[in-house]
Design a protein around this motif. Structure first.
Motif, PDB file in Angstrom:
ATOM      1  N   SER A  61       0.858  -1.146   0.075  1.00 25.46           N
ATOM      2  CA  SER A  61      -0.101  -0.006   0.050  1.00 25.46           C
ATOM      3  C   SER A  61       0.938   1.217   0.129  1.00 25.46           C
TER       4      SER A  61
ATOM      5  N   LEU B  99      -5.338 -10.461  -0.696  1.00 25.30           N
ATOM      6  CA  LEU B  99      -6.647 -10.641  -0.549  1.00 25.30           C
ATOM      7  C   LEU B  99      -7.116 -11.014   0.714  1.00 25.30           C
TER       8      LEU B  99
ATOM      9  N   LEU C  38      -7.542  -8.054   3.299  1.00 25.93           N
ATOM     10  CA  LEU C  38      -8.803  -7.029   3.124  1.00 25.93           C
ATOM     11  C   LEU C  38      -9.925  -7.720   3.763  1.00 25.93           C
TER      12      LEU C  38
ATOM     13  N   PRO D   6     -14.188  -7.913   0.569  1.00 28.86           N
ATOM     14  CA  PRO D   6     -13.779  -6.488   0.290  1.00 28.86           C
ATOM     15  C   PRO D   6     -14.148  -5.908  -0.940  1.00 28.86           C
TER      16      PRO D   6
ATOM     17  N   VAL E 114     -13.532  -3.557  -4.212  1.00 30.34           N
ATOM     18  CA  VAL E 114     -11.969  -3.184  -4.912  1.00 30.34           C
ATOM     19  C   VAL E 114     -12.431  -2.264  -5.902  1.00 30.34           C
TER      20      VAL E 114
ATOM     21  N   LEU F 155     -10.166  -1.942  -0.961  1.00 29.22           N
ATOM     22  CA  LEU F 155      -9.076  -1.589  -1.774  1.00 29.22           C
ATOM     23  C   LEU F 155      -9.224  -0.651  -3.101  1.00 29.22           C
TER      24      LEU F 155
ATOM     25  N   VAL G 268      -2.074  -6.851  -8.804  1.00 30.06           N
ATOM     26  CA  VAL G 268      -3.261  -6.723  -8.423  1.00 30.06           C
ATOM     27  C   VAL G 268      -4.239  -7.008  -9.617  1.00 30.06           C
TER      28      VAL G 268
END
Length: 177
Positions: free
Chosen positions: A54, A62, A65, A69, A71, A103, A135
């Motif tokens: 980050s 994954l 999160l 999550p 995203v 995210l 990602v």
């Protein structure tokens, strides 16, 4: 007579442009096996493993999160990304659990990402990575913006339109009654 010929020529050009647009969309989506509007993994697909860092220097996977999550994938040069960004930020800010379950991935250099980063950082864990970064590969992202709601390592809903994601997310969240 010249105007009529010009009009026929214009219609021909428009028809060819539509054909080219359809062909480009088909090529971009990977051929006939995939929906032309898909920009990431479809619902039910298993999300690939990834490890990213980050902007705050924390490792992101994954599993880090949480179980559900949200995203979002953005590009600094994408006009639709800029249009949908305020809606994503507003939904993320109102989502229970805070920024740890959200995210935001920005495809581009840190310099290019600065304006998006400023808006996303307060409401999401943010990763800045190059185009086709780890990602994006894990979620098979091939267009921007892309939004994914995941659960248990699988895609629940994915779309380039934010409304379908926020509707599915709101329906699954515990009501505040």
């Amino acid at each position: 007579m010249l105007a009529a010929v010009n009009l026929l020529f214009t219609f021909g050009v428009i028809r060819r442009l539509r054909e080219h647009t359809a062909e480009l969309a088909k090529l971009r989506s990977g051929g006939a096996g995939r929906d032309d509007s898909a920009v990431s993994l479809p619902a039910g697909s298993r999300i690939g493993d990834f490890l990213a860092e980050s902007v705050d220097g924390h490792p992101v996977t994954l599993d880090s999160l949480g179980s559900r999550p949200l995203v979002g994938f953005f590009s600094p040069s994408c006009s639709p990304c800029k249009e949908r960004l305020p809606g994503f930020v507003a939904h993320a800010a109102s989502r229970p659990g805070g920024r740890d379950g959200i995210l935001a991935v920005i495809a581009g250099s840190p310099d290019e990402a600065a304006a998006l980063l400023e808006q996303l950082r307060p409401v999401a864990t943010v990763v800045v990575e190059p185009d086709r970064g780890p990602v994006q590969q894990a979620f098979a992202v091939d267009g921007f913006p892309a939004f994914v709601l995941a659960e248990g390592g699988r895609v629940q809903v994915s779309d380039f339109e934010l409304a379908s994601i926020t509707d599915a997310d709101a329906a699954a969240l515990p009501s505040a009654r």
